[in-house]
Design an enzyme around this catalytic site. Structure first.
Site, mmCIF file in Angstrom:
data_model
loop_
_atom_site.group_PDB
_atom_site.id
_atom_site.type_symbol
_atom_site.label_atom_id
_atom_site.label_comp_id
_atom_site.label_asym_id
_atom_site.label_seq_id
_atom_site.Cartn_x
_atom_site.Cartn_y
_atom_site.Cartn_z
ATOM 1 N N ARG A 293 -19.960 -20.647 -15.337
ATOM 2 C CA ARG A 293 -19.071 -21.276 -16.149
ATOM 3 C C ARG A 293 -19.640 -21.335 -17.614
ATOM 4 N NH1 ARG A 293 -15.430 -24.523 -14.375
ATOM 5 N NH2 ARG A 293 -16.350 -24.967 -12.480
ATOM 6 N N ARG A 329 -6.785 -22.884 -11.121
ATOM 7 C CA ARG A 329 -7.741 -23.855 -11.488
ATOM 8 C C ARG A 329 -6.983 -25.256 -11.363
ATOM 9 N NH1 ARG A 329 -11.012 -24.805 -15.055
ATOM 10 N NH2 ARG A 329 -12.679 -25.297 -13.679
ATOM 11 N N TYR A 333 -8.295 -27.610 -8.271
ATOM 12 C CA TYR A 333 -9.049 -28.926 -8.259
ATOM 13 C C TYR A 333 -8.671 -29.593 -9.627
ATOM 14 C CZ TYR A 333 -12.295 -25.048 -9.006
ATOM 15 O OH TYR A 333 -12.910 -23.795 -9.493
ATOM 16 N N CYS A 360 6.617 -19.436 -7.216
ATOM 17 C CA CYS A 360 7.233 -20.256 -6.232
ATOM 18 C C CYS A 360 6.430 -21.606 -5.667
ATOM 19 C CB CYS A 360 7.872 -19.373 -5.174
ATOM 20 S SG CYS A 360 8.932 -18.098 -6.042
HETATM 21 C C1 PLP Z 1 -21.406 -20.322 -8.558
HETATM 22 C C2 PLP Z 1 -22.616 -20.406 -8.618
HETATM 23 C C3 PLP Z 1 -23.477 -20.383 -9.765
HETATM 24 C C4 PLP Z 1 -22.845 -20.859 -11.017
HETATM 25 O O1 PLP Z 1 -22.294 -22.063 -11.069
HETATM 26 P P1 PLP Z 1 -21.491 -22.490 -12.615
HETATM 27 O O2 PLP Z 1 -21.016 -23.703 -12.167
HETATM 28 O O3 PLP Z 1 -20.507 -21.418 -12.782
HETATM 29 O O4 PLP Z 1 -22.581 -22.449 -13.642
HETATM 30 C C5 PLP Z 1 -24.821 -20.513 -9.646
HETATM 31 N N1 PLP Z 1 -25.692 -20.305 -8.723
HETATM 32 C C6 PLP Z 1 -24.909 -20.068 -7.447
HETATM 33 C C7 PLP Z 1 -25.514 -20.096 -6.299
HETATM 34 C C8 PLP Z 1 -23.428 -20.148 -7.503
HETATM 35 O O5 PLP Z 1 -22.891 -20.129 -6.093
#
Ligand code: PLP
Length: 429
Positions: A293, A329, A333, A360
Site C-alpha cells: 500500500r 474497499r 472494510y 446492484c
Molecule cells: C499484503 C502483504 C504485504 C503488504 O502489505 P501492505 O499493507 O500493502 O504494505 C506485505 N507482506 C505480506 C506477507 C503481505 O501479505
C-alpha cells in the site's frame, strides 16, 4: 459504515487544477483522460510513484534494509517492468502475479513467492527456479514442497505467526491467534525438523508480517524483536538463516493521521536486529520489508462520471459509473477515499451527498458535500486508490474492469486496456 469526507477538500487536497478549475493529474487534464480512455479509469501518476520509490530507497539504504514491493496491492505488466528497473524485490502470491512479473521481465532471483494456500503448480514454480525464495506459510506446504522436490531446490523462508495484534481492521490483520497466517511456535519446531532431514531446501530466513494500515511504530518494532526471536531459535537448532523479513503494513494516512517516519523506523529496526544478533554471537542479518500500500496507494486516482443524481427525503445520492466492482474497499472494510470534483465546477453552494456506485448492491462509496448543480456527465475522482482497488476489482454485474493509464510529466499512455464485452464472455462455452 461509510466514512464522511471533509468537503473543503473537494478541490484542495493537494490537487492541481487547470485555469478553468479542471483537475489535472500528472500534468494531464482529467476530462482529457476521461475522453481518451473512458471511465471508470484508474490513473497512475508515475511522478508520485517515482517520489515514493525514492523515499523508500533512501530510508532503506540508510538502515541497509532490502525492500520488496508486495505486488498484490497493484500489478500489471508495465508496473512489473517499472519495478524491475528499481533495486526492489517483488512479492508474488499466485501464478497470475508470477506470470505478470515474468511478462514484465522481472528477474526471477528477485522474486519472493508468498501465499497461505499454495497450489502444486505454485510449489513447482518455486522448485523450478522461477522465484528466488519461497516464503512457506504452513507445515502442510513444507511437507508437500519436500515431497515434490525431485532434484529441484529453493531457498526457504519460514513465515511465523508472532501473535502481535496490530491496531488495525480485523480484515487486514495477519498475526495473532485469530488469523490464519504463518506457523505457530510448535509448527516452527516441526518445520525445522523437516528442513533438517530434507536436502535442497535450505533455511534462508524468517518472515513475519502482522497486518496492514499500521500507523504506529511500536507493533512493527515489537515484530522485529519477535521475528529475531525465531532467528535465534533456528540458530540454536543449528541453522544459519541470513535474512529476516518484517513484512509491510505501513499505513497510508487519509485525513489527520500522520505517516510513519520510515527512515527512523528502519534505523530502529536495524539497531534492534543488530543488538540481538550480537547477543546471539552471529553476524548482522540481511533485513527486509515488504510495502504494498505505502508504495502505490498515493500514485492512484480513480476517475468516474456521474450517471445519475437523486433525492429521497433528506438524502441526495450521486451515482457514479463505477463502485463496488472496481473498488470494493469501502464496502469491504469501510475504507475512505477523499472524493474530488474533477470537472470545472464551482464547489459552492454544496449540499450533503452520498457518492454511490452503480452495482446492484448498496455500494455507498463516501459521504460528502457536492456542488448543488453537479450533474450527469460531470467527473468525480476518488484519491489514493492505487492499492487494493484494481487488484481487487471484479466483474460483478458483468461490468467490464476499468482501464489503467500511466500519467506523468504531462504525457499519458495506456497500461491496461479496459475489458471489452468479448473479454467478459471469452471463457463462456
Ligand atoms: C499484503 C502483504 C504485504 C503488504 O502489505 P501492505 O499493507 O500493502 O504494505 C506485505 N507482506 C505480506 C506477507 C503481505 O501479505
Amino acid at each position: 459504515m461509510i466514512e464522511t469526507a471533509d468537503w473543503k477538500n473537494l478541490t484542495a487536497y493537494g490537487q492541481r487544477r487547470d485555469v478553468d478549475g479542471t483537475l489535472v493529474i500528472g500534468g494531464t487534464r482529467a476530462d482529457e483522460l476521461a475522453r481518451r480512455y473512458g471511465t471508470p479509469l484508474l490513473v497512475v501518476d508515475r511522478d508520485v510513484l517515482d517520489e515514493t520509490v525514492h523515499l523508500f530507497t533512501n530510508a532503506a539504504q540508510a538502515a541497509r534494509i532490502e525492500v520488496a514491493y508486495a505486488g498484490k496491492a497493484l500489478l500489471f505488466t508495465d508496473l512489473a517492468r517499472y519495478f524491475a528497473r528499481t533495486t526492489f524485490a517483488l512479492d508474488v502470491c499466485s501464478l497470475g502475479e508470477l506470470h505478470t512479473a515474468e511478462r514484465g521481465s522481472f528477474p526471477a532471483d528477485r522474486m519472493h513467492l508468498h501465499g497461505c494456500g499454495k497450489t502444486d503448480e505454485e510449489l513447482e514454480a518455486a522448485l523450478a527456479g522461477r522465484v528466488g525464495v519461497i516464503i512457506v506459510d504452513n507445515l502442510f506446504e513444507l511437507e508437500r514442497l519436500a515431497s515434490m522436490r525431485r532434484g529441484g531446490t529453493c531457498k526457504v523462508v519460514l513465515r511465523v505467526n508472532v501473535g502481535i495484534e496490530a491496531h488495525t481492521h480485523d480484515y487486514v490483520r495477519t498475526a495473532g491467534e485469530n488469523t490464519k497466517f504463518g506457523l505457530s511456535e510448535a509448527d516452527f519446531a516441526q518445520a525445522l525438523a523437516l528442513l533438517r532431514r530434507t536436502e535442497g531446501l535450505p533455511l534462508f530466513g524468517i518472515h513475519s508480517h502482522i497486518g496492514s494500515q499500521i500507523f504506529e511504530a511500536a507493533p512493527l518494532l515489537e515484530n522485529v524483536d519477535a521475528t529475531i526471536g525465531y532467528v535465534a531459535r533456528a540458530v540454536r537448532a543449528g541453522f544459519a538463516p541470513q535474512l529476516a523479513i518484517f513484512g509491510g503494513g505501513f499505513g497510508v494516512a487519509e485525513r489527520g493521521a500522520e505517516d510513519l517516519d520510515l527512515r527512523a523506523l528502519f534505523l530502529e529496526m536495524r539497531r534492534r536486529a543488530d543488538a540481538a544478533t550480537r547477543e546471539l554471537g552471529i553476524g548482522p542479518l540481511r533485513l527486509g520489508v515488504e510495502p504494498g500500500r505505502a508504495m502505490i496507494a498515493r500514485a492512484g486516482t480513480s476517475l468516474y462520471r456521474v450517471v445519475a443524481t437523486k433525492h429521497f427525503g433528506a438524502r441526495r445520492f450521486v451515482v457514479i459509473d463505477g463502485g463496488l466492482a472496481d473498488n470494493p474497499r469501502p464496502a469491504l472494510y469501510g475504507a475512505f477515499h477523499q472524493p474530488v470534483v474533477a470537472s470545472s465546477k464551482a464547489v459552492e453552494p454544496a449540499t450533503q451527498a452520498t457518492i454511490c456506485g452503480r452495482s446492484c448492491e448498496n455500494d455507498e462509496m463516501v459521504e460528502t458535500h457536492l456542488p448543488r448543480d453537479l450533474a450527469c456527465g460531470d467527473l468525480l475522482a476518488l484519491t489514493t486508490t492505487g492499492a487494493y482497488t484494481f487488484s481487487m476489482a471484479s466483474n460483478y454485474n458483468r461490468f467490464a474492469r476499468p482501464a489503467v493509464v500511466w500519467v506523468g510529466g504531462g504525457s499519458h499512455s495506456l497500461a491496461v486496456a479496459r475489458e471489452t464485452l468479448d473479454d467478459i464472455t471469452r471463457r463462456d462455452s
